[in-house]
Design an enzyme around this catalytic site. Structure first.
Site, mmCIF file in Angstrom:
data_model
loop_
_atom_site.group_PDB
_atom_site.id
_atom_site.type_symbol
_atom_site.label_atom_id
_atom_site.label_comp_id
_atom_site.label_asym_id
_atom_site.label_seq_id
_atom_site.Cartn_x
_atom_site.Cartn_y
_atom_site.Cartn_z
ATOM 1 N N ASP A 152 16.739 -12.609 21.714
ATOM 2 C CA ASP A 152 16.358 -14.073 20.836
ATOM 3 C C ASP A 152 17.402 -14.592 20.373
ATOM 4 O OD1 ASP A 152 14.009 -13.912 22.948
ATOM 5 O OD2 ASP A 152 12.603 -14.090 21.619
ATOM 6 N N TYR A 205 20.248 -15.771 21.726
ATOM 7 C CA TYR A 205 19.986 -17.321 22.487
ATOM 8 C C TYR A 205 20.250 -18.371 21.409
ATOM 9 C CZ TYR A 205 17.736 -20.665 25.540
ATOM 10 O OH TYR A 205 17.234 -22.172 25.836
ATOM 11 N N ASP A 206 19.318 -17.951 20.455
ATOM 12 C CA ASP A 206 19.046 -18.702 18.968
ATOM 13 C C ASP A 206 20.911 -19.080 18.783
ATOM 14 O OD1 ASP A 206 17.048 -18.930 19.300
ATOM 15 O OD2 ASP A 206 16.024 -18.187 18.040
ATOM 16 N N SER A 225 -2.715 -35.031 49.378
ATOM 17 C CA SER A 225 -3.388 -34.520 48.895
ATOM 18 C C SER A 225 -4.244 -33.962 50.232
ATOM 19 C CB SER A 225 -5.323 -35.011 48.400
ATOM 20 O OG SER A 225 -5.197 -34.483 48.357
ATOM 21 N N LEU A 226 -4.815 -32.237 49.695
ATOM 22 C CA LEU A 226 -5.025 -31.405 50.823
ATOM 23 C C LEU A 226 -6.306 -32.026 50.965
ATOM 24 C CD1 LEU A 226 -3.083 -28.302 49.344
ATOM 25 C CD2 LEU A 226 -2.189 -29.854 51.261
ATOM 26 N N GLU A 276 -0.181 -19.878 49.980
ATOM 27 C CA GLU A 276 -0.218 -20.395 48.416
ATOM 28 C C GLU A 276 -1.119 -20.179 47.675
ATOM 29 O OE1 GLU A 276 2.835 -23.498 48.631
ATOM 30 O OE2 GLU A 276 3.988 -22.822 50.837
ATOM 31 N N LYS A 328 -3.342 -22.004 45.014
ATOM 32 C CA LYS A 328 -3.638 -23.602 45.040
ATOM 33 C C LYS A 328 -3.347 -23.352 43.398
ATOM 34 C CE LYS A 328 -5.662 -27.208 46.066
ATOM 35 N NZ LYS A 328 -6.306 -28.131 44.352
ATOM 36 N N ASP A 370 -3.327 -25.145 39.395
ATOM 37 C CA ASP A 370 -4.564 -26.009 38.830
ATOM 38 C C ASP A 370 -3.779 -26.308 37.731
ATOM 39 O OD1 ASP A 370 -7.098 -27.379 38.599
ATOM 40 O OD2 ASP A 370 -8.001 -25.876 37.563
ATOM 41 N N GLU A 426 3.862 -28.047 41.218
ATOM 42 C CA GLU A 426 3.016 -28.387 40.335
ATOM 43 C C GLU A 426 3.491 -27.815 39.064
ATOM 44 O OE1 GLU A 426 0.366 -29.410 42.588
ATOM 45 O OE2 GLU A 426 -1.359 -28.982 40.871
ATOM 46 N N TYR A 470 6.800 -26.350 45.532
ATOM 47 C CA TYR A 470 5.904 -25.321 46.989
ATOM 48 C C TYR A 470 5.895 -26.475 47.989
ATOM 49 C CZ TYR A 470 2.001 -28.274 44.846
ATOM 50 O OH TYR A 470 1.621 -29.308 44.416
ATOM 51 N N LYS A 516 -11.447 -23.563 49.143
ATOM 52 C CA LYS A 516 -11.363 -23.608 47.331
ATOM 53 C C LYS A 516 -12.148 -22.672 47.216
ATOM 54 C CE LYS A 516 -10.239 -27.458 45.459
ATOM 55 N NZ LYS A 516 -10.877 -28.652 45.412
ATOM 56 N N CYS A 572 -40.965 -46.322 29.797
ATOM 57 C CA CYS A 572 -39.542 -47.069 29.375
ATOM 58 C C CYS A 572 -39.201 -46.373 28.368
ATOM 59 C CB CYS A 572 -39.401 -48.045 29.951
ATOM 60 S SG CYS A 572 -37.195 -48.365 28.773
ATOM 61 N N CYS A 600 -37.675 -49.775 26.484
ATOM 62 C CA CYS A 600 -38.435 -50.865 25.855
ATOM 63 C C CYS A 600 -39.878 -50.663 26.265
ATOM 64 C CB CYS A 600 -37.867 -52.042 26.544
ATOM 65 S SG CYS A 600 -38.749 -51.898 28.541
ATOM 66 N N CYS A 603 -37.937 -49.223 35.216
ATOM 67 C CA CYS A 603 -38.592 -49.917 34.553
ATOM 68 C C CYS A 603 -38.360 -51.559 34.713
ATOM 69 C CB CYS A 603 -37.543 -50.319 33.042
ATOM 70 S SG CYS A 603 -37.767 -51.126 32.032
ATOM 71 N N CYS A 605 -34.564 -55.659 29.420
ATOM 72 C CA CYS A 605 -34.800 -53.930 28.625
ATOM 73 C C CYS A 605 -33.285 -53.931 27.946
ATOM 74 C CB CYS A 605 -34.815 -53.035 29.889
ATOM 75 S SG CYS A 605 -34.624 -51.416 29.519
HETATM 76 S S1 IVH Z 1 1.292 -28.531 49.198
HETATM 77 C C1 IVH Z 1 1.852 -32.119 50.959
HETATM 78 N N1 IVH Z 1 1.212 -26.320 47.678
HETATM 79 O O1 IVH Z 1 -3.646 -29.184 44.865
HETATM 80 C C2 IVH Z 1 1.820 -31.028 50.551
HETATM 81 N N2 IVH Z 1 -0.417 -28.103 46.744
HETATM 82 O O2 IVH Z 1 -5.419 -30.493 46.140
HETATM 83 C C3 IVH Z 1 1.015 -31.183 50.116
HETATM 84 N N3 IVH Z 1 -1.614 -27.614 44.101
HETATM 85 O O3 IVH Z 1 -2.016 -33.146 45.428
HETATM 86 C C4 IVH Z 1 0.665 -30.226 48.994
HETATM 87 N N4 IVH Z 1 -1.084 -25.986 44.220
HETATM 88 O O4 IVH Z 1 -1.395 -31.070 43.579
HETATM 89 C C5 IVH Z 1 0.366 -27.120 47.756
HETATM 90 N N5 IVH Z 1 0.751 -24.449 46.747
HETATM 91 C C6 IVH Z 1 0.645 -26.078 46.176
HETATM 92 C C7 IVH Z 1 -0.433 -26.324 45.742
HETATM 93 C C8 IVH Z 1 -0.783 -27.254 45.741
HETATM 94 C C9 IVH Z 1 -1.371 -26.866 43.888
HETATM 95 C C10 IVH Z 1 -2.170 -29.310 44.205
HETATM 96 C C11 IVH Z 1 -1.101 -30.311 45.001
HETATM 97 C C12 IVH Z 1 -1.856 -30.955 45.720
HETATM 98 C C13 IVH Z 1 -3.539 -30.790 45.609
HETATM 99 C C14 IVH Z 1 -3.994 -30.659 46.490
#
Ligand code: IVH
Length: 659
Positions: free
Chosen positions: A29, A32-33, A78-79, A107, A109, A111, A164, A216, A304, A398, A401, A416, A421
């Site tokens: 560190d 680096y600094d 989205s998925l 992979e 997921k 958050d 992400e 990803y 999920k 209610c 009122c 009501c 009201c």
């Molecule tokens: S793939 C077409 N891979 O989950 C490919 N998404 O519920 C679309 N997310 O909008 C995304 N980890 O924000 C992918 N390993 C992962 C992920 C991932 C988190 C999120 C991402 C997406 C949401 C869908």
């Protein structure tokens, strides 16, 4: 000097990459600094040397006044979700049905929030949020401060990658600890904290939040001669992106299920939050074969994790009054954290619901909350009772009122019925201004309630007359010229909304967002809609007698009718602006009836007809223009023959719709 400057950038960038991306520190560190300080000094004395990809940009500096909009040339989808083994197997079967012999990449997921990163000639140029998938926001300055996002790649190529942005559990806990000490509101979970940080206009604040990023997704693998997702991950890793070490290529559904079991177990010990496992078809050509729906790729899905249940105490049951007068019992709970968010309240829907769960005030109850889902009281634990619990009693009057509540025949809810009201009126105003209705930004629930209590607004029309009180409003505590003008502008802008928002906003019972859209499309103006007959309304597909009656009853009340007329007079747009670019001369304003079994589902046919400007009804009458007849048609076919109405068979309807 220039040489030393370049050398320092190289040393620091390498150190950052080794430390943050590879998790493998190579210098101390202190060293680096020392390098970083030297770099800063050169930049101060020789600003002409400063490079865009200098590691000093990571500390932030630029302050924006707003985030610009960015168009995603490839939508950020989205998925779809699956929740158990049998749904995973169905997903796998759907793929096999297309003749694919699948390998999957599994992979974590993460958050957080998804991001799109763009590079030109290997240099980071901009980053955008997902937004609605098509239009996102430019968050370049904040993303520049994330140390796991490379500013320069190992090859000078043009590329877009997606991933992400997230906040680690440790950073999140430290941040909340500091916020608590400073009396600030706490973030509910790391995802909210990451989202709040990325939306900071001051990039120095974003930098202080120590966000991280996993990459990803490569939207254009073929452009780089890549034929599998796993290769794409390797390719991105070689370019300097941080890819997750848990990613795994699996060759069977059993391996896939073991991955899920293994990672579910490891989840509590991970340094960041995950809410599931993403399963992606590995071969890009197989992905192409599966394609997309409007929202999701069909070649991937997210498993999920099951919602967790926790125990807490049911302290009280209180009643709220909705805009239609509907009374809802609500559980007041001893605050408890479920998957990162604090639950204090949960809806108990209605009297029957509370009784079916045999809930008593004072009970220990089990609460369930999944990500993005409303908290739910699952059950009471009668074995934990000590005799002090109180029976649930439904109220008769209610709570606001005091008027007598009414339970309509065949319904479970109490209402009501007093239109004056206060609770009903406030809820009605809140609904009118809400995002999906007139979308008046700045007029939030609290402000509406305050303005109502201060007699500035009592009905919808008053909202548009709020400007008359400008002088008094700017003097209110917590407001000023700017905030009041913002509200007044938002009110004025809402006059330009399309008809469907207007219909939804006025709060006709049973007319939700979707129904409002159908009505707007059908009647084109509010004036037309207001004068629609019961017969005409109930003929519309998806409307039916209950909604038709509710609409007629609504406009029978003079007050409602006059309010709407006044709104139009004030300048609220009453026209449907729904762009029907595909509206077709043949289908426009024609009425169709569908009967019998056809090669496409009736719903699909109906949707296409409506998209083309036609109307689909349930029964054949003189007004029907075309009857679509499949196999085993019923009496509708005979009636159509009798009335001499044009008939289309399966082939004809497909031909017409395809054209
Ligand atoms: S793939 C077409 N891979 O989950 C490919 N998404 O519920 C679309 N997310 O909008 C995304 N980890 O924000 C992918 N390993 C992962 C992920 C991932 C988190 C999120 C991402 C997406 C949401 C869908």
């Amino acid at each position: 000097m220039k040489e030393r400057y370049e050398e320092l950038i190289k040393i620091i960038n390498e150190a950052d990459y080794n430390y943050h991306t590879l998790d493998n520190p190579t210098i101390t560190d202190q060293e680096y600094d020392k390098y970083l300080r030297e770099l800063f000094e050169i930049e101060i004395s020789h600003p002409e040397l400063i490079r865009d990809d200098s590691p000093t940009v990571r500390v932030g500096g630029k302050v924006l006044d707003k985030f610009n909009k960015v168009h995603h040339s490839i939508p950020m989808l989205s998925l779809s979700n699956v929740f158990n083994e049998s749904e995973i197997i169905s997903f796998d079967n759907r793929i096999k049905k297309e003749g694919i012999n699948p390998n999957y990449v599994c992979e974590l997921k993460i958050d957080g929030l998804s991001v799109s990163l763009h590079y030109e000639k290997g240099k980071f140029v901009f980053a955008a949020t997902r937004g609605d998938g098509v239009i996102g926001e430019d968050i370049t300055e904040n993303v520049r401060t994330i140390k796991t996002v490379p500013l320069t790649l190992s090859k000078p190529i043009d590329i877009e990658v997606r991933g992400e942005i997230y906040m680690s559990k440790t950073v999140f806990n430290e941040l909340n600890k500091k916020r608590k000490e400073n009396g600030l509101d706490l973030f509910q979970n790391p995802r909210n904290a990451a989202a709040g940080s990325i939306r900071q206009l001051d990039s120095k604040i974003a930098a202080s939040r120590k966000l991280e990023c996993w990459i990803y997704h490569l939207p254009n693998p073929e452009d780089y001669g890549i034929s599998t997702h796993y290769e794409a991950l390797e390719f991105m890793k070689k370019l300097g992106f941080r890819t997750n070490p848990n990613n795994r290529l699996v060759y069977s559904i059993n391996e896939l299920l073991s991955f899920i079991a293994e990672k579910s177990k490891a989840r509590p010990n991970l340094p960041y939050e995950i809410d599931g496992i993403v399963i992606k078809l590995n071969n890009i050509s197989d992905q192409k074969k599966m394609g997309f729906t409007a929202k999701y790729p069909k070649w991937a899905t997210a498993y999920k994790f099951p919602a967790t249940e926790v125990l807490t105490k049911l302290i009280d049951i209180v009643f709220t009054v909705g805009r239609t007068g509907q009374i809802t019992p609500n559980a007041i709970l001893e605050p408890v954290i479920v998957q990162g968010s604090t639950i204090r309240r949960a809806t108990l829907n209605n009297e029957d619901y509370v009784k079916s769960k045999n809930l008593k005030v004072g009970d220990i109850v089990s609460i369930r909350k999944a990500a993005d889902v409303i908290p739910e009281v699952v059950r009471a634990l009668p074995e934990r009772r000590n005799g002090t619990e109180k029976d649930f009693v439904m109220i008769k009057n209610c709570p606001i009122c005091n008027s007598c509540l009414i339970k309509k025949e065949g319904q479970v809810d109490y209402y009501c019925m007093n239109p004056a009201c206060d609770a009903r009126k406030i809820e009605g105003l809140i609904h009118f201004c809400s995002r999906k209705a007139m979308n008046i930004e700045g007029l939030g629930d609290r402000i509406i309630e305050d303005f109502y209590n201060m007699h500035f607004i009592n009905n919808y029309v008053d909202i548009y007359k709020l400007g008359e009180h400008r002088k008094e409003l700017v003097e209110l505590e917590g407001f000023g010229d700017k905030s009041i003008d913002n509200i007044l502008n938002a009110i004025d802008n809402s006059k330009k909304n399309s008809l469907e928002r207007f219909i939804f906003a006025i709060g006709i019972p049973f007319v939700g967002e979707k129904t409002a859209k159908i009505l707007a499309k059908r009647y084109k103006t509010m004036t037309n809609f207001m004068s629609a007959s019961f017969e005409d309304l109930k003929e519309i597909y998806d409307i039916g007698e209950k909604i038709a009656k509710s609409i007629i009853d609504y406009f029978l009340v003079d007050f409602h009718k006059n309010q709407v007329l006044k709104l139009i007079e004030i300048g609220v747009n009453e026209h449907s602006l729904l762009m029907n670019s595909v509206e077709n001369k043949f289908f426009s304003n024609k009425t169709f009836v569908i009967t019998g079994t056809l090669s496409k589902s009736r719903d699909e046919i109906r949707q296409t007809i409506e998209l083309l400007g036609g109307k689909v009804t349930d029964s054949v009458s003189k007004k029907t223009n075309v009857v679509v007849v499949g196999e085993n048609p019923g009496s509708k076919y005979e009636k159509a023959l009798k009335l001499g109405i044009e008939i289309w068979d399966d082939e004809k309807v497909n031909e017409m719709l395809n054209n």
